[in-house]
Design an enzyme around this catalytic site. Structure first.
Site, PDB file in Angstrom:
ATOM      1  N   TYR A 113      -2.557  -0.238  10.275  1.00 53.24           N
ATOM      2  CA  TYR A 113      -2.228  -0.925   8.775  1.00 53.24           C
ATOM      3  C   TYR A 113      -1.126  -0.544   7.910  1.00 53.24           C
ATOM      4  O   TYR A 113      -0.707  -1.212   6.781  1.00 53.24           O
ATOM      5  CB  TYR A 113      -3.222   0.318   8.123  1.00 53.24           C
ATOM      6  N   SER A 160       0.941  -1.544   0.186  1.00 56.45           N
ATOM      7  CA  SER A 160       0.418  -0.083  -0.281  1.00 56.45           C
ATOM      8  C   SER A 160       0.382   1.335  -0.126  1.00 56.45           C
ATOM      9  O   SER A 160       2.291   1.035   0.280  1.00 56.45           O
ATOM     10  CB  SER A 160      -0.976   0.170   1.063  1.00 56.45           C
TER      11      SER A 160
END
Length: 279
Positions: free
Chosen positions: A146, A133
């Site tokens: 995350y 990501s």
């Protein structure tokens, strides 16, 4: 005919990667916790094997990899796509929430990779594509856990690219920005159960507001993103990192400039910390 093994392929970017590989004439092992959720157009192809896989269950991993090898003779490309998000200030997130996230995003990826690598070593070649990501390249406020999980993915990928090089196996981490998938739905994105009012109006809680507003309005096209991942993966040499999306490219330039500024400001004194008797 190369064989792709894609985790978390029932929807989103994983599904589009599987479709891109199939359109390219390759064989695809499409895995999902519920294989019945896979689209009919993929399940009906002779070049597709749909199989159940929860990457947090070792027995599922072993069974799925064995089925792939039995059906297609090997695995040429592993796409570690399965994962989910977690929103909340670090102070709000419990150990249970953080560990559950890492079990999927990090340890699931590790265990799938650990099972597939021997197949690739025996074949003398292979490519591993980790879906990270942009939040794993530049920390995101309100998504610290995350981000931490995706920073771990990037570190694993970088290490593997050198570690597995002698066996003809390459590794790449893809770092997408925002794409119009179901990722911001509650099925893929969790919110810390405990909310601390002191964070209201700060970046940590503004992140949650953004996810509500941005859901299904993101400007990234997952089909186009998957097509680029397929194109890059088909090249002879993989890049270590692939920024995916206009926003990811822009933010990575910002982060790189910041790193260069930080390094320049302190590099002389940092280098001077060596012992006087160092060779």
């Amino acid at each position: 005919m190369p064989t792709w093994f894609v985790t978390g392929a029932s929807r989103g970017l994983g599904l589009q990667i599987a479709r891109a590989a199939l359109a390219g004439g390759d064989a695809v092992v499409i895995t999902a916790r519920d294989p019945d959720s896979l689209p009919d157009d993929l399940r009906q192809s002779e070049r597709v094997l749909g199989t159940a896989l929860d990457v947090t269950r070792d027995e599922d991993i072993a069974r799925a990899v064995e089925a792939a090898v039995d059906r297609f003779g090997g695995i040429d490309v592993l796409v570690n796509n399965a994962g989910r998000g977690l929103i909340g200030a670090l102070e709000e997130i419990t150990d249970a929430e953080a560990r559950s996230l890492f079990d999927l995003n990090v340890f699931g990826l590790i265990n799938v990779t650990r099972t597939v690598v021997p197949v690739m070593r025996e074949a003398g070649h292979g490519k591993i594509v980790h879906i990270g990501s942009q939040s794993g390249f530049e920390g995101t406020p309100g998504a610290s856990m995350y981000s931490a999980s995706k920073f771990a993915v990037a570190g694993i990928s970088e290490s593997l690219s050198v570690e597995l090089g002698p066996f003809g196996i390459q590794s790449m981490v893809v770092e997408p920005g925002v794409f119009r998938t179901d990722f911001l739905d509650s099925s893929s994105l969790s919110t810390a159960a405990h909310r601390i009012p002191a964070y209201d109006g700060t970046p940590a809680h503004q992140a949650l507001d953004w996810t509500i507003q941005a859901n299904h309005t993101q400007f990234g096209d997952p089909a186009k993103g998957a097509a680029l991942i397929y194109e890059v993966t088909c090249q002879d040499k993989l890049p270590a990192h692939l920024a995916l999306g206009r926003d990811a490219v822009e933010r990575q330039h910002v982060k790189i400039a910041q790193l260069q500024d930080d390094l320049a400001a302190w590099q002389e004194k940092s280098s001077a910390t060596a012992r006087d008797d160092a060779v």
